[in-house]
Scaffold this motif. Sequence first.
Motif, mmCIF file in Angstrom:
data_model
loop_
_atom_site.group_PDB
_atom_site.id
_atom_site.type_symbol
_atom_site.label_atom_id
_atom_site.label_comp_id
_atom_site.label_asym_id
_atom_site.label_seq_id
_atom_site.Cartn_x
_atom_site.Cartn_y
_atom_site.Cartn_z
ATOM 1 N N ASN A 32 0.780 -1.229 0.000
ATOM 2 C CA ASN A 32 0.000 0.000 0.000
ATOM 3 C C ASN A 32 0.818 1.289 0.000
ATOM 4 O O ASN A 32 0.332 2.314 -0.489
ATOM 5 C CB ASN A 32 -0.941 0.016 1.224
ATOM 6 N N ALA A 33 2.015 1.266 0.574
ATOM 7 C CA ALA A 33 2.790 2.496 0.680
ATOM 8 C C ALA A 33 3.439 2.851 -0.653
ATOM 9 O O ALA A 33 3.710 1.979 -1.490
ATOM 10 C CB ALA A 33 3.861 2.361 1.771
ATOM 11 N N VAL A 34 3.714 4.138 -0.840
ATOM 12 C CA VAL A 34 4.329 4.609 -2.083
ATOM 13 C C VAL A 34 5.707 4.000 -2.271
ATOM 14 O O VAL A 34 6.065 3.561 -3.367
ATOM 15 C CB VAL A 34 4.408 6.149 -2.075
ATOM 16 N N VAL A 35 6.484 3.938 -1.200
ATOM 17 C CA VAL A 35 7.842 3.408 -1.317
ATOM 18 C C VAL A 35 7.816 1.935 -1.728
ATOM 19 O O VAL A 35 8.681 1.471 -2.496
ATOM 20 C CB VAL A 35 8.620 3.610 0.001
ATOM 21 N N GLY A 36 6.829 1.185 -1.250
ATOM 22 C CA GLY A 36 6.714 -0.211 -1.647
ATOM 23 C C GLY A 36 6.422 -0.358 -3.128
ATOM 24 O O GLY A 36 7.009 -1.204 -3.820
ATOM 25 N N ARG A 37 5.540 0.478 -3.656
ATOM 26 C CA ARG A 37 5.243 0.426 -5.084
ATOM 27 C C ARG A 37 6.451 0.844 -5.907
ATOM 28 O O ARG A 37 6.678 0.327 -7.006
ATOM 29 C CB ARG A 37 4.055 1.331 -5.381
ATOM 30 N N HIS A 38 7.236 1.776 -5.376
ATOM 31 C CA HIS A 38 8.454 2.182 -6.077
ATOM 32 C C HIS A 38 9.471 1.051 -6.129
ATOM 33 O O HIS A 38 10.206 0.914 -7.116
ATOM 34 C CB HIS A 38 9.051 3.410 -5.388
ATOM 35 N N VAL A 39 9.539 0.250 -5.063
ATOM 36 C CA VAL A 39 10.447 -0.901 -5.063
ATOM 37 C C VAL A 39 10.060 -1.867 -6.172
ATOM 38 O O VAL A 39 10.924 -2.343 -6.943
ATOM 39 C CB VAL A 39 10.426 -1.607 -3.689
ATOM 40 N N TYR A 40 8.772 -2.167 -6.300
ATOM 41 C CA TYR A 40 8.313 -3.047 -7.373
ATOM 42 C C TYR A 40 8.602 -2.431 -8.748
ATOM 43 O O TYR A 40 9.000 -3.136 -9.678
ATOM 44 C CB TYR A 40 6.818 -3.314 -7.242
ATOM 45 N N ALA A 41 8.387 -1.131 -8.865
ATOM 46 C CA ALA A 41 8.607 -0.471 -10.149
ATOM 47 C C ALA A 41 10.071 -0.531 -10.564
ATOM 48 O O ALA A 41 10.392 -0.804 -11.734
ATOM 49 C CB ALA A 41 8.140 0.981 -10.070
ATOM 50 N N LEU A 42 10.971 -0.300 -9.615
ATOM 51 C CA LEU A 42 12.395 -0.344 -9.935
ATOM 52 C C LEU A 42 12.840 -1.748 -10.316
ATOM 53 O O LEU A 42 13.658 -1.929 -11.227
ATOM 54 C CB LEU A 42 13.211 0.163 -8.743
ATOM 55 N N GLY A 43 12.319 -2.736 -9.628
ATOM 56 C CA GLY A 43 12.679 -4.104 -9.961
ATOM 57 C C GLY A 43 12.102 -4.558 -11.283
ATOM 58 O O GLY A 43 12.732 -5.327 -12.016
ATOM 59 N N GLY A 44 10.911 -4.073 -11.626
ATOM 60 C CA GLY A 44 10.288 -4.473 -12.873
ATOM 61 C C GLY A 44 10.898 -3.810 -14.090
ATOM 62 O O GLY A 44 11.180 -4.466 -15.101
ATOM 63 N N ASN A 45 11.117 -2.490 -14.015
ATOM 64 C CA ASN A 45 11.695 -1.744 -15.135
ATOM 65 C C ASN A 45 12.292 -0.463 -14.575
ATOM 66 O O ASN A 45 11.597 0.533 -14.383
ATOM 67 C CB ASN A 45 10.635 -1.440 -16.191
ATOM 68 N N LYS A 46 13.588 -0.492 -14.321
ATOM 69 C CA LYS A 46 14.242 0.647 -13.671
ATOM 70 C C LYS A 46 14.185 1.903 -14.528
ATOM 71 O O LYS A 46 13.914 3.002 -14.020
ATOM 72 C CB LYS A 46 15.693 0.295 -13.357
ATOM 73 N N ALA A 47 14.415 1.773 -15.831
ATOM 74 C CA ALA A 47 14.416 2.945 -16.700
ATOM 75 C C ALA A 47 13.045 3.617 -16.727
ATOM 76 O O ALA A 47 12.936 4.842 -16.613
ATOM 77 C CB ALA A 47 14.836 2.538 -18.113
ATOM 78 N N ALA A 48 11.989 2.806 -16.866
ATOM 79 C CA ALA A 48 10.637 3.373 -16.883
ATOM 80 C C ALA A 48 10.283 3.993 -15.534
ATOM 81 O O ALA A 48 9.621 5.038 -15.482
ATOM 82 C CB ALA A 48 9.634 2.283 -17.252
ATOM 83 N N ALA A 49 10.718 3.364 -14.447
ATOM 84 C CA ALA A 49 10.429 3.914 -13.120
ATOM 85 C C ALA A 49 11.101 5.266 -12.925
ATOM 86 O O ALA A 49 10.499 6.205 -12.381
ATOM 87 C CB ALA A 49 10.888 2.924 -12.044
ATOM 88 N N LYS A 50 12.341 5.414 -13.384
ATOM 89 C CA LYS A 50 13.042 6.695 -13.268
ATOM 90 C C LYS A 50 12.358 7.769 -14.091
ATOM 91 O O LYS A 50 12.228 8.921 -13.651
ATOM 92 C CB LYS A 50 14.500 6.535 -13.696
ATOM 93 N N LEU A 51 11.903 7.411 -15.283
ATOM 94 C CA LEU A 51 11.190 8.376 -16.111
ATOM 95 C C LEU A 51 9.856 8.780 -15.496
ATOM 96 O O LEU A 51 9.343 9.867 -15.779
ATOM 97 C CB LEU A 51 10.967 7.794 -17.510
ATOM 98 N N SER A 52 9.305 7.911 -14.676
ATOM 99 C CA SER A 52 8.030 8.205 -14.003
ATOM 100 C C SER A 52 8.209 9.037 -12.740
ATOM 101 O O SER A 52 7.220 9.347 -12.078
ATOM 102 C CB SER A 52 7.312 6.901 -13.659
ATOM 103 N N GLY A 53 9.438 9.354 -12.395
ATOM 104 C CA GLY A 53 9.685 10.204 -11.236
ATOM 105 C C GLY A 53 10.092 9.476 -9.981
ATOM 106 O O GLY A 53 10.177 10.101 -8.911
ATOM 107 N N VAL A 54 10.337 8.173 -10.062
ATOM 108 C CA VAL A 54 10.766 7.422 -8.884
ATOM 109 C C VAL A 54 12.206 7.800 -8.539
ATOM 110 O O VAL A 54 13.094 7.787 -9.403
ATOM 111 C CB VAL A 54 10.671 5.903 -9.149
ATOM 112 N N LYS A 55 12.435 8.130 -7.293
ATOM 113 C CA LYS A 55 13.780 8.476 -6.830
ATOM 114 C C LYS A 55 14.519 7.177 -6.517
ATOM 115 O O LYS A 55 14.532 6.693 -5.392
ATOM 116 C CB LYS A 55 13.703 9.377 -5.602
ATOM 117 N N ASP A 56 15.123 6.629 -7.565
ATOM 118 C CA ASP A 56 15.672 5.282 -7.471
ATOM 119 C C ASP A 56 16.790 5.168 -6.442
ATOM 120 O O ASP A 56 16.875 4.170 -5.717
ATOM 121 C CB ASP A 56 16.161 4.830 -8.840
ATOM 122 N N LYS A 57 17.644 6.166 -6.343
ATOM 123 C CA LYS A 57 18.773 6.073 -5.418
ATOM 124 C C LYS A 57 18.301 6.016 -3.970
ATOM 125 O O LYS A 57 18.786 5.209 -3.178
ATOM 126 C CB LYS A 57 19.720 7.259 -5.627
#
Length: 411
Positions: free
Chosen positions: A277-302
Amino acid sequence: MTTATPPLRKDAPEEPADTRPSAVAALVSSMRANMRQYGMLVALLFIVVLFQIWTDGTLLLPNNVSNLIQQNGYILILAIGMMIVIIAGHIDLSVGSLVAFVGAMSAVMMVKHDMPWVLALVLSLLIGAVAGAWQGYFIAYLGIPSFIVTLAGMLLFRGLTQIVLEGQSLAPFPEGFQNIAKGFIPEMGPYTQYHNPTLLLGAVALVVLILREVRDRKRQLAYDLEAVPKGLWITKCVAIAAAVIAFTLTLASFHGVPVVMLIMCALLIGLGYVMRNAVVGRHVYALGGNKAAAKLSGVKDKRVIFLVFVNMGVLAALAGCVYAARLNAGTPQAGLNFELEAIAAAFIGGASMSGGVGTVMGAVIGGLVLGVLNNGMSLVGIGTDYQQVIKGLVLLAAVGFDVWNKRKAGR
């Protein structure tokens, strides 16, 4: 001039037939959507039934169930953290050595310096957080592969353990610290044949799980999402209730709920909520699934990767304290191959090699599969050499199933 209403045609189209999925179709669809998790849950049930028959009922005796939980508590804690690391697309090879180092530091604080065990526990968790942050900085901000950083950490923390302990074990620990791994929640209330607090906790867990099933079904129906038929849903709720009641009565007929089980449940609920449910949890899934797309979506990967390794460091420190408390000593050889057990539990529980897939509950199921295998094979007298062979085959089968499932989905 009014016109007469034309008569209804006899061949008018009938009402559309009920197209809701049957119980079997809904069950098959649900199984396909959650293939790995359901598959491992079925495998766990099969292993339990197999060893329950093979050991003439010894496996599910109340004292053995409590022992099983306490024996595998630290591995389950590590598996939860490792699952999150793998979902993010990384790996951590240092957790076994960090378990040993934190156990050594806690021993030094309590045995050599007579520090209160609560303060030593807090400082041990802080040491784990610092170790995780140190590794996370190199991985997230300097871009060094996690395999290399954590491999270096594995060697570093193992060496520091030897230095801190000077090659010797330190013992004993205060009773309060030992209870983290070997204790049970205290008995309260009038005398009965069962452990009263355990019965209360089981009742609360049952109510929460059933209410959650009701809430999820209402949401599915409210948003016109695919939901299993009512009869199948009721069967599922009855199965959940039966499992909770049986498990509760088993623990309540011995000494009750182990303290380490409360710790694992707190982690399961807290981190499970964060990942779902948390935003950070969804970001973890997004980075693992497609890091490039997650970064373009505004996820602070570092920042997300940094926090993932800080979390892993804290959980490794907690596992180190639990393991040291169970041994009642800080030893230089603690934590050997723990990282491999945690990684195996995560992959058996549904993690994917490519990242972006897995659940916290799946890590617990994978850890329990390994734990029941270890316990059952020991009860029937299978040697440790054959145990390693069997566990290796189970891990290979789990990862092979993941690859097969992906290829099938691709086709």
